[in-house]
Design an enzyme around this catalytic site. Structure first.
Site, PDB file in Angstrom:
ATOM      1  N   LYS A   9      -3.464  -1.363   2.245  1.00 34.46           N
ATOM      2  CA  LYS A   9      -2.635  -1.976   2.493  1.00 34.46           C
ATOM      3  C   LYS A   9      -2.652  -3.199   3.773  1.00 34.46           C
ATOM      4  CE  LYS A   9       0.466   0.743  -0.738  1.00 34.46           C
ATOM      5  NZ  LYS A   9       1.689   0.960  -0.777  1.00 34.46           N
ATOM      6  N   TYR A  49       0.464  -2.990 -10.241  1.00 38.20           N
ATOM      7  CA  TYR A  49       1.303  -2.200  -9.890  1.00 38.20           C
ATOM      8  C   TYR A  49       2.848  -2.358 -11.146  1.00 38.20           C
ATOM      9  CZ  TYR A  49       0.653  -0.502  -5.493  1.00 38.20           C
ATOM     10  OH  TYR A  49      -0.668  -0.136  -3.790  1.00 38.20           O
ATOM     11  N   PHE A  57      12.151  -2.575  -6.275  1.00 38.66           N
ATOM     12  CA  PHE A  57      11.199  -3.100  -4.748  1.00 38.66           C
ATOM     13  C   PHE A  57       9.564  -3.226  -5.281  1.00 38.66           C
ATOM     14  CE2 PHE A  57       9.821   1.354  -6.425  1.00 38.66           C
ATOM     15  CZ  PHE A  57       8.997   1.258  -6.577  1.00 38.66           C
ATOM     16  N   ARG A  85      -3.436  12.214  -1.634  1.00 39.45           N
ATOM     17  CA  ARG A  85      -2.267  12.840  -1.910  1.00 39.45           C
ATOM     18  C   ARG A  85      -2.002  13.175  -1.072  1.00 39.45           C
ATOM     19  NH1 ARG A  85       0.090   8.210  -4.999  1.00 39.45           N
ATOM     20  NH2 ARG A  85       1.769   9.307  -4.007  1.00 39.45           N
ATOM     21  N   THR A  91       5.304   8.722   0.350  1.00 42.47           N
ATOM     22  CA  THR A  91       5.298   7.246   0.457  1.00 42.47           C
ATOM     23  C   THR A  91       6.354   6.621   1.630  1.00 42.47           C
ATOM     24  OG1 THR A  91       5.802   7.752  -2.062  1.00 42.47           O
ATOM     25  CG2 THR A  91       6.585   5.569  -1.142  1.00 42.47           C
ATOM     26  N   ARG A 102      -0.441   8.343   6.407  1.00 45.83           N
ATOM     27  CA  ARG A 102       1.488   7.677   6.553  1.00 45.83           C
ATOM     28  C   ARG A 102       1.938   7.395   7.646  1.00 45.83           C
ATOM     29  NH1 ARG A 102       2.260   7.442  -0.075  1.00 45.83           N
ATOM     30  NH2 ARG A 102       1.332   5.596  -0.722  1.00 45.83           N
ATOM     31  N   ASN A 112       3.291   0.962   3.950  1.00 45.72           N
ATOM     32  CA  ASN A 112       3.179   2.630   4.048  1.00 45.72           C
ATOM     33  C   ASN A 112       1.657   2.790   4.080  1.00 45.72           C
ATOM     34  OD1 ASN A 112       2.809   1.677   0.999  1.00 45.72           O
ATOM     35  ND2 ASN A 112       4.231   3.201   0.749  1.00 45.72           N
ATOM     36  N   HIS A 115      -2.968   2.780  -0.665  1.00 44.11           N
ATOM     37  CA  HIS A 115      -2.468   3.570  -1.736  1.00 44.11           C
ATOM     38  C   HIS A 115      -3.241   4.419  -1.765  1.00 44.11           C
ATOM     39  CE1 HIS A 115      -1.731   2.842  -6.227  1.00 44.11           C
ATOM     40  NE2 HIS A 115      -3.540   3.235  -6.289  1.00 44.11           N
ATOM     41  N   GLU A 126      -7.229   2.447 -11.964  1.00 44.27           N
ATOM     42  CA  GLU A 126      -7.469   0.669 -10.779  1.00 44.27           C
ATOM     43  C   GLU A 126      -9.176   1.105 -10.040  1.00 44.27           C
ATOM     44  OE1 GLU A 126      -3.033   3.026  -9.277  1.00 44.27           O
ATOM     45  OE2 GLU A 126      -4.912   3.644  -8.445  1.00 44.27           O
TER      46      GLU A 126
HETATM   47  N1  UDP Z   1       8.012   1.650  -2.899  1.00 46.36           N
HETATM   48  C1  UDP Z   1       8.738   0.620  -1.698  1.00 46.36           C
HETATM   49  N2  UDP Z   1      10.182   1.139  -2.208  1.00 46.36           N
HETATM   50  C2  UDP Z   1      10.075   2.502  -2.654  1.00 46.36           C
HETATM   51  C3  UDP Z   1       9.490   2.700  -3.724  1.00 46.36           C
HETATM   52  C4  UDP Z   1       8.208   2.648  -3.473  1.00 46.36           C
HETATM   53  O1  UDP Z   1       8.946  -0.098  -1.459  1.00 46.36           O
HETATM   54  O2  UDP Z   1      11.745   3.386  -2.801  1.00 46.36           O
HETATM   55  C5  UDP Z   1       6.403   0.499  -2.802  1.00 46.36           C
HETATM   56  C6  UDP Z   1       5.732   1.435  -2.141  1.00 46.36           C
HETATM   57  O3  UDP Z   1       4.908   0.478  -1.171  1.00 46.36           O
HETATM   58  C7  UDP Z   1       4.582   2.892  -2.637  1.00 46.36           C
HETATM   59  C8  UDP Z   1       4.516   1.721  -3.732  1.00 46.36           C
HETATM   60  O4  UDP Z   1       5.656   0.315  -4.211  1.00 46.36           O
HETATM   61  O5  UDP Z   1       3.571   2.750  -2.353  1.00 46.36           O
HETATM   62  C9  UDP Z   1       4.359   2.373  -5.249  1.00 46.36           C
HETATM   63  O6  UDP Z   1       5.356   3.332  -5.144  1.00 46.36           O
HETATM   64  P1  UDP Z   1       5.121   4.648  -5.758  1.00 46.36           P
HETATM   65  O7  UDP Z   1       6.251   5.789  -6.103  1.00 46.36           O
HETATM   66  O8  UDP Z   1       3.993   4.782  -6.687  1.00 46.36           O
HETATM   67  O9  UDP Z   1       4.683   5.638  -4.224  1.00 46.36           O
HETATM   68  P2  UDP Z   1       3.221   6.157  -4.085  1.00 46.36           P
HETATM   69  O10 UDP Z   1       2.689   6.423  -5.199  1.00 46.36           O
HETATM   70  O11 UDP Z   1       2.232   5.065  -3.605  1.00 46.36           O
HETATM   71  O12 UDP Z   1       3.733   7.105  -2.696  1.00 46.36           O
HETATM   72 MG    MG Z   2       2.029   6.205  -6.496  1.00 44.76          MG
END
Ligand code: UDP
Ligand code: MG
Length: 141
Positions: A9, A49, A57, A85, A91, A102, A112, A115, A126
């Protein structure tokens, strides 16, 4: 073999962590099928997204993901979705396990560092968002 999409990112690109993150991915046994430095518009980030459109968010996430260069990386490995993952961690970096990408490189829950796809089907879609299949098959043997 399974595929997943990683994205380095904008925060991690700005912090000069492209090499560090790819080193962790390769050390964990993933094969890089495709990799490019690119940028996406707000519209493209919004489309990528779209599943989060109703979340509070979403606007911030779209602005952030279009704020600078990113590095999408198509990866291949047995169990790639789950293993990647695990490698990236939670996250929110405050909740990410020691030794995860992370934990090492994320700035905040929003910014973070990386992705990761959350299912085989989403991974396929994707990867197709960023790469033509012909760009990947050259590296797939
Ligand atoms: N995100 C955020 N606030 C939150 C949850 C998610 O800003 O409370 C952002 C963060 O960059 C995250 C992305 O939105 O990576 C996608 O969210 P997801 O729940 O899919 O998390 P990920 O799969 O990336 O762990
Ligand atoms: Mg996700």
């Amino acid at each position: 073999m399974e595929r997943t999409l990683a994205i380095i990112k904008p925060d991690a690109v700005r912090n000069n962590n492209i090499g560090n993150i790819i080193a962790m991915i390769q050390a964990a046994g993933f094969k890089v099928l495709g990799c490019k430095l690119t940028r996406i518009s707000k519209e493209q980030a919004g489309e990528f997204y779209a599943v989060h459109k109703e979340r509070p968010f979403y606007g911030e996430l779209v602005n952030f993901m279009s704020s600078g260069p990113i590095v999408p990386i198509a990866l291949e490995k047995e169990n790639a979705i789950a293993d990647y993952r695990t490698l990236i961690g939670a996250t929110d970096p405050a909740e990410a396990a020691e030794g995860t990408i992370r934990k090492n490189y994320a700035t905040s829950k929003g910014e973070n560092a990386v992705h990761g796809s959350d299912s085989v089907e989403n991974g396929r879609n994707e990867i197709a968002f960023f790469f033509a299949e012909s760009e990947l098959i050259a590296n797939s043997k």
